[in-house]
Design a protein around this motif. Structure first.
Motif, PDB file in Angstrom:
ATOM      1  N   THR A  50       0.830  -1.206   0.000  1.00  8.64           N
ATOM      2  CA  THR A  50       0.000   0.000   0.000  1.00  8.64           C
ATOM      3  C   THR A  50       0.863   1.254   0.000  1.00  8.64           C
ATOM      4  OG1 THR A  50      -1.714  -1.193   1.237  1.00  8.64           O
ATOM      5  CG2 THR A  50      -1.865   1.198   1.195  1.00  8.64           C
ATOM      6  N   ALA A  51       1.958   1.234   0.755  1.00  7.20           N
ATOM      7  CA  ALA A  51       2.866   2.383   0.794  1.00  7.20           C
ATOM      8  C   ALA A  51       3.443   2.662  -0.587  1.00  7.20           C
ATOM      9  CB  ALA A  51       3.985   2.126   1.799  1.00  7.20           C
ATOM     10  N   TRP A  60       3.120   5.962   8.024  1.00  8.83           N
ATOM     11  CA  TRP A  60       1.815   6.570   7.745  1.00  8.83           C
ATOM     12  C   TRP A  60       0.844   5.532   7.189  1.00  8.83           C
ATOM     13  CZ3 TRP A  60      -0.247  10.764   9.524  1.00  8.83           C
ATOM     14  CH2 TRP A  60       0.556  11.828   9.910  1.00  8.83           C
ATOM     15  N   THR A  61       1.366   4.601   6.390  1.00  8.14           N
ATOM     16  CA  THR A  61       0.499   3.552   5.844  1.00  8.14           C
ATOM     17  C   THR A  61      -0.014   2.648   6.947  1.00  8.14           C
ATOM     18  OG1 THR A  61       1.823   3.590   3.810  1.00  8.14           O
ATOM     19  CG2 THR A  61       0.348   1.728   4.115  1.00  8.14           C
ATOM     20  N   THR A  62       0.831   2.356   7.913  1.00  3.54           N
ATOM     21  CA  THR A  62       0.398   1.542   9.052  1.00  3.54           C
ATOM     22  C   THR A  62      -0.765   2.199   9.776  1.00  3.54           C
ATOM     23  OG1 THR A  62       2.635   0.647   9.349  1.00  3.54           O
ATOM     24  CG2 THR A  62       1.134   0.498  11.232  1.00  3.54           C
ATOM     25  N   ASN A  63      -0.652   3.505  10.019  1.00  3.02           N
ATOM     26  CA  ASN A  63      -1.731   4.231  10.689  1.00  3.02           C
ATOM     27  C   ASN A  63      -3.001   4.244   9.846  1.00  3.02           C
ATOM     28  OD1 ASN A  63       0.006   4.828  12.800  1.00  3.02           O
ATOM     29  ND2 ASN A  63       0.627   6.789  11.930  1.00  3.02           N
ATOM     30  N   LEU A  64      -2.846   4.438   8.538  1.00  2.00           N
ATOM     31  CA  LEU A  64      -4.004   4.470   7.650  1.00  2.00           C
ATOM     32  C   LEU A  64      -4.726   3.133   7.647  1.00  2.00           C
ATOM     33  CD1 LEU A  64      -5.746   5.803   5.455  1.00  2.00           C
ATOM     34  CD2 LEU A  64      -4.025   5.075   3.776  1.00  2.00           C
ATOM     35  N   ILE A  65      -3.968   2.038   7.556  1.00  2.00           N
ATOM     36  CA  ILE A  65      -4.579   0.715   7.544  1.00  2.00           C
ATOM     37  C   ILE A  65      -5.261   0.435   8.879  1.00  2.00           C
ATOM     38  CG2 ILE A  65      -4.066  -1.764   7.486  1.00  2.00           C
ATOM     39  CD1 ILE A  65      -2.001  -1.180   5.337  1.00  2.00           C
ATOM     40  N   SER A  66      -4.640   0.858   9.976  1.00  2.00           N
ATOM     41  CA  SER A  66      -5.265   0.663  11.291  1.00  2.00           C
ATOM     42  C   SER A  66      -6.613   1.368  11.359  1.00  2.00           C
ATOM     43  CB  SER A  66      -4.346   1.187  12.398  1.00  2.00           C
ATOM     44  OG  SER A  66      -3.155   0.440  12.471  1.00  2.00           O
ATOM     45  N   LEU A  67      -6.672   2.589  10.837  1.00  2.00           N
ATOM     46  CA  LEU A  67      -7.924   3.342  10.838  1.00  2.00           C
ATOM     47  C   LEU A  67      -8.985   2.649   9.989  1.00  2.00           C
ATOM     48  CD1 LEU A  67      -9.585   5.861  11.519  1.00  2.00           C
ATOM     49  CD2 LEU A  67      -8.519   7.006   9.559  1.00  2.00           C
ATOM     50  N   LEU A  68      -8.601   2.208   8.810  1.00  2.00           N
ATOM     51  CA  LEU A  68      -9.556   1.535   7.937  1.00  2.00           C
ATOM     52  C   LEU A  68     -10.044   0.225   8.544  1.00  2.00           C
ATOM     53  CD1 LEU A  68      -7.883   2.136   4.447  1.00  2.00           C
ATOM     54  CD2 LEU A  68      -9.868   3.306   5.425  1.00  2.00           C
ATOM     55  N   VAL A  69      -9.125  -0.493   9.190  1.00  2.00           N
ATOM     56  CA  VAL A  69      -9.501  -1.752   9.823  1.00  2.00           C
ATOM     57  C   VAL A  69     -10.497  -1.509  10.956  1.00  2.00           C
ATOM     58  CG1 VAL A  69      -8.635  -3.658  11.244  1.00  2.00           C
ATOM     59  CG2 VAL A  69      -7.448  -3.025   9.143  1.00  2.00           C
ATOM     60  N   LEU A  70     -10.264  -0.448  11.736  1.00  2.00           N
ATOM     61  CA  LEU A  70     -11.196  -0.125  12.815  1.00  2.00           C
ATOM     62  C   LEU A  70     -12.582   0.230  12.266  1.00  2.00           C
ATOM     63  CD1 LEU A  70      -8.987   1.918  15.301  1.00  2.00           C
ATOM     64  CD2 LEU A  70     -10.049  -0.311  15.700  1.00  2.00           C
ATOM     65  N   LEU A  71     -12.648   0.851  11.098  1.00  2.00           N
ATOM     66  CA  LEU A  71     -13.940   1.130  10.485  1.00  2.00           C
ATOM     67  C   LEU A  71     -14.675  -0.159  10.119  1.00  2.00           C
ATOM     68  CD1 LEU A  71     -13.069   4.174   8.159  1.00  2.00           C
ATOM     69  CD2 LEU A  71     -14.338   4.203  10.325  1.00  2.00           C
ATOM     70  N   LEU A  72     -13.909  -1.195   9.782  1.00  2.00           N
ATOM     71  CA  LEU A  72     -14.526  -2.478   9.458  1.00  2.00           C
ATOM     72  C   LEU A  72     -15.144  -3.139  10.687  1.00  2.00           C
ATOM     73  CD1 LEU A  72     -11.909  -4.010   6.974  1.00  2.00           C
ATOM     74  CD2 LEU A  72     -14.159  -3.079   6.431  1.00  2.00           C
ATOM     75  N   PHE A 134      -9.416  -8.100  27.266  1.00  2.00           N
ATOM     76  CA  PHE A 134      -9.535  -6.641  27.311  1.00  2.00           C
ATOM     77  C   PHE A 134      -9.794  -6.082  25.918  1.00  2.00           C
ATOM     78  CE2 PHE A 134      -7.314  -6.711  31.492  1.00  2.00           C
ATOM     79  CZ  PHE A 134      -8.195  -5.887  32.179  1.00  2.00           C
ATOM     80  N   GLY A 135     -10.243  -6.904  25.009  1.00  2.00           N
ATOM     81  CA  GLY A 135     -10.511  -6.449  23.656  1.00  2.00           C
ATOM     82  C   GLY A 135      -9.356  -6.740  22.725  1.00  2.00           C
ATOM     83  N   ALA A 136      -9.680  -6.862  21.448  1.00  2.00           N
ATOM     84  CA  ALA A 136      -8.676  -7.185  20.442  1.00  2.00           C
ATOM     85  C   ALA A 136      -8.046  -5.927  19.874  1.00  2.00           C
ATOM     86  CB  ALA A 136      -9.317  -7.989  19.310  1.00  2.00           C
ATOM     87  N   GLY A 137      -6.845  -6.092  19.279  1.00  2.00           N
ATOM     88  CA  GLY A 137      -6.240  -5.017  18.518  1.00  2.00           C
ATOM     89  C   GLY A 137      -7.001  -4.813  17.222  1.00  2.00           C
ATOM     90  N   PRO A 138      -6.679  -3.741  16.491  1.00  2.00           N
ATOM     91  CA  PRO A 138      -7.432  -3.450  15.265  1.00  2.00           C
ATOM     92  C   PRO A 138      -7.521  -4.635  14.308  1.00  2.00           C
ATOM     93  CG  PRO A 138      -6.021  -1.598  15.807  1.00  2.00           C
ATOM     94  CD  PRO A 138      -5.668  -2.706  16.768  1.00  2.00           C
ATOM     95  N   ARG A 139      -6.413  -5.299  14.058  1.00  2.00           N
ATOM     96  CA  ARG A 139      -6.413  -6.388  13.088  1.00  2.00           C
ATOM     97  C   ARG A 139      -7.015  -7.673  13.669  1.00  2.00           C
ATOM     98  NH1 ARG A 139      -2.688  -2.777  12.618  1.00  2.00           N
ATOM     99  NH2 ARG A 139      -1.892  -2.090  10.601  1.00  2.00           N
ATOM    100  N   ASP A 140      -6.729  -7.951  14.933  1.00  2.00           N
ATOM    101  CA  ASP A 140      -7.313  -9.143  15.539  1.00  2.00           C
ATOM    102  C   ASP A 140      -8.815  -9.004  15.724  1.00  2.00           C
ATOM    103  OD1 ASP A 140      -5.224 -10.987  15.812  1.00  2.00           O
ATOM    104  OD2 ASP A 140      -4.391  -9.884  17.498  1.00  2.00           O
ATOM    105  N   GLY A 141      -9.315  -7.766  15.793  1.00  2.00           N
ATOM    106  CA  GLY A 141     -10.749  -7.567  15.898  1.00  2.00           C
ATOM    107  C   GLY A 141     -11.498  -8.089  14.686  1.00  2.00           C
ATOM    108  N   ILE A 142     -10.850  -8.034  13.514  1.00  2.00           N
ATOM    109  CA  ILE A 142     -11.462  -8.626  12.320  1.00  2.00           C
ATOM    110  C   ILE A 142     -11.633 -10.130  12.525  1.00  2.00           C
ATOM    111  CG2 ILE A 142     -11.181  -9.022   9.853  1.00  2.00           C
ATOM    112  CD1 ILE A 142     -11.726  -6.136  10.557  1.00  2.00           C
TER     113      ILE A 142
END
Length: 230
Positions: A50-51, A60-72, A134-142
């Motif tokens: 993606t970068a 910056w790509t890591t942050n962007l992907i984290s944000l998009l994943v959280l939207l999912l 205590f909840g999953a991280g952004p990617r593990d939440g998927i």
């Protein structure tokens, strides 16, 4: 459980240290795999591809992907928690700290050793922090969201995610190595093996608390993820 229910649930004397150890260990395992030179984990392949496609930095790509994943998480009806926030804050720091003390492997055998150790450690510490509840991280939440909605085993869901993400990253120009393939194939089964063995059993009724969440109110049955670790 939402964030407030997670904090109110019992056994915090074990759960909080387990969460922190899991996140620190996860970051160290990520860097061990990177140092092996035999291929990064699937999400790192996607970040790299993606970068390149967008012409922005890896960070910056890591942050962007984290944000998009959280939207999912929204259609998956996942609820963030303390672990979600600490995942973002700790894992990267632990990876950078590991890079300063971990020597580069010398020779093929050392590289293979780093790969094997990193893969097993990644799965174990992933299960460790998830098992703290205590909840999953952004990617593990998927993963946890899909397990809950599809009722498929953790191993099957995780493997499917790893293969999909690695393929998408490769199509975008990310580097795929033998380590990437092994991580994609074995991460799911390893997490599925470790998670029931390290998950903290909460007091009766704690895992069922929903704290008046409108999403959770639509879930009349126990989640597949909860059944995996109960």
């Amino acid at each position: 459980m939402n964030a407030f229910a997670q904090i109110r649930a019992g056994r915090k004397a074990r759960r909080i240290p387990q969460l922190l150890l899991g996140l620190v260990g996860y970051g160290a395992a990520v860097m061990t795999l990177v140092q092996s030179g035999l291929g990064a984990a699937s999400w790192n392949v996607l970040t790299e591809g993606t970068a390149e496609a967008l012409g922005i930095s890896f960070g910056w790509t890591t942050n962007l992907i984290s944000l998009l994943v959280l939207l999912l998480w929204i259609p998956l009806r996942e609820l963030p928690g303390l672990g979600t926030l600490l995942n973002v804050a700790i894992v990267g720091f632990a990876a950078d700290a590991t890079a300063t003390v971990l020597p580069h492997p010398q020779g093929t055998l050392a590289e293979i050793g780093y790969l094997a150790l990193g893969l097993i450690a990644l799965a174990f510490f992933d299960a460790l922090y998830l098992g703290a509840q205590f909840g999953a991280g952004p990617r593990d939440g998927i993963m946890t969201g899909l397990v809950r909605l599809t009722r498929l085993p953790i191993a099957a869901v995780r493997t499917g995610i790893e293969i999909t993400v690695a393929t998408a990253g490769w199509l975008l120009g990310g580097t795929v190595g033998v380590g990437t393939v092994l991580i994609a194939l074995f991460m799911g089964p390893l997490v599925g093996y470790f998670l029931p063995r390290v998950a903290v059993r909460l007091p009766p009724g704690a895992a069922d608390e929903r704290a008046e969440s409108s999403w959770a109110a639509e879930q009349p049955i126990a989640s597949g993820y909860e059944q995996q670790i109960s």
